[in-house]
Write an enzyme that holds these catalytic residues in place. Sequence first.
Site, PDB file in Angstrom:
ATOM      1  CG  ASN A   8      -1.794   1.372   1.330  1.00  0.00           C
ATOM      2  OD1 ASN A   8      -1.742   2.105   0.638  1.00  0.00           O
ATOM      3  ND2 ASN A   8      -2.280   1.269   2.558  1.00  0.00           N
TER       4      ASN A   8
ATOM      5  CE  LYS B 289      -0.191   3.250   4.681  1.00  0.00           C
ATOM      6  NZ  LYS B 289      -0.141   3.397   6.158  1.00  0.00           N
TER       7      LYS B 289
ATOM      8  CG  HIS C  69      -6.016   1.893   5.063  1.00  0.00           C
ATOM      9  ND1 HIS C  69      -5.361   2.774   5.730  1.00  0.00           N
ATOM     10  CD2 HIS C  69      -4.914   0.966   4.939  1.00  0.00           C
ATOM     11  CE1 HIS C  69      -4.270   2.540   6.313  1.00  0.00           C
ATOM     12  NE2 HIS C  69      -3.834   1.325   5.801  1.00  0.00           N
TER      13      HIS C  69
ATOM     14  CD  GLU D 156      -3.250   5.554   6.628  1.00  0.00           C
ATOM     15  OE1 GLU D 156      -2.981   5.589   5.269  1.00  0.00           O
ATOM     16  OE2 GLU D 156      -2.131   5.044   7.372  1.00  0.00           O
TER      17      GLU D 156
ATOM     18  CD  GLU E 108      -3.658  -2.499   7.197  1.00  0.00           C
ATOM     19  OE1 GLU E 108      -2.584  -2.623   6.674  1.00  0.00           O
ATOM     20  OE2 GLU E 108      -4.388  -1.469   7.049  1.00  0.00           O
TER      21      GLU E 108
ATOM     22  N   GLY F 238       2.051   2.577  10.897  1.00  0.00           N
ATOM     23  CA  GLY F 238       3.146   3.521  10.459  1.00  0.00           C
ATOM     24  C   GLY F 238       3.697   3.684  12.029  1.00  0.00           C
TER      25      GLY F 238
ATOM     26  CB  SER G 170       4.839  -1.954  12.029  1.00  0.00           C
ATOM     27  OG  SER G 170       4.329  -0.370  12.321  1.00  0.00           O
TER      28      SER G 170
HETATM   29  P1  PGA Z   1       2.640   0.302   7.503  1.00  0.00           P
HETATM   30  O1  PGA Z   1       1.198   0.460   7.062  1.00  0.00           O
HETATM   31  O2  PGA Z   1       3.346  -0.870   7.172  1.00  0.00           O
HETATM   32  O3  PGA Z   1       3.413   1.639   7.355  1.00  0.00           O
HETATM   33  O4  PGA Z   1       2.380   0.318   9.243  1.00  0.00           O
HETATM   34  C1  PGA Z   1       0.453  -0.591   6.713  1.00  0.00           C
HETATM   35  C2  PGA Z   1      -0.975   0.082   6.336  1.00  0.00           C
HETATM   36  O5  PGA Z   1      -1.650   1.230   6.545  1.00  0.00           O
HETATM   37  O6  PGA Z   1      -1.630  -0.933   5.309  1.00  0.00           O
END
Ligand code: PGA
Length: 255
Positions: free
Chosen positions: A9, A11, A96, A98, A168, A174, A214
Amino acid sequence: MRRKVIAGNWKMNKDIQETVTLVNEIKERLNGFNKNVEVVICPPFVSLVVACGLIKGTMIKLGAQNMYHQNDGAFTGEVSARMLKAIGCEYVILGHSERRQYFKETNEFINLKVKQALANNLTPIICVGETLEERESGVTDQIVSTQVKGVLAGLTQNDIEKIVLAYEPVWAIGTGKTATNEQANQVHKLIRKLVAQLYSWALAEKLIIQYGGSVNQQNAFELLSQSDIDGALVGGACLKADSFVSIIGAAGEVG
Ligand code: PGA
């Protein structure tokens, strides 16, 4: 045995030139890789067409990070499943955290998108997960169950065969904090059991449930070795070819 699915992803990262560089680097490093791992990259909308051209003839599949639940119309700024399919997307990330947090997407709204994605033969990667506050108050199971029921509402047995779920935990996205292998696997088991109750064990056993939050080249192998973790949705670590391909390699070793 369920295949492993590793999705990157991106983003809101990488412009068109950077997309070309990253896709070419991933391709180069995957050259000769012959394990049964499904690899998906999800760049921003504006890079999808170019990425699609670059991955032709490789094992890499294309996904988008979002879509709207109508096919066409006066919805300024939105992109439809039909359009994504037409440019070569096979996957789309939906719900997601976000999107839930910054754009106020609800389970009901995500459910509409899931149905629309399926109607257009896109595989939705549907995200669920609790916040830190929810985990600390001991309501992880209820929150995740409510999300799963909400996003899957009205889906048929046949639909369930065509989806991917991604667990998640919001507090792990993140932040560099990963759920422990046990914490993650426990929620994956809960999700699988819930899908078995809603549909059947046969279907639940086939369902791909990715972990995200992460994931990196250090922790991928352990996470992917857990009984109910069938892949990873990777954010930060997918922006560099070396780390992304190492995670794919880890999935190949487990598989
Ligand atoms: P991250 O993001 O690996 O940077 O924690 C994962 C995601 O949001 O799908």
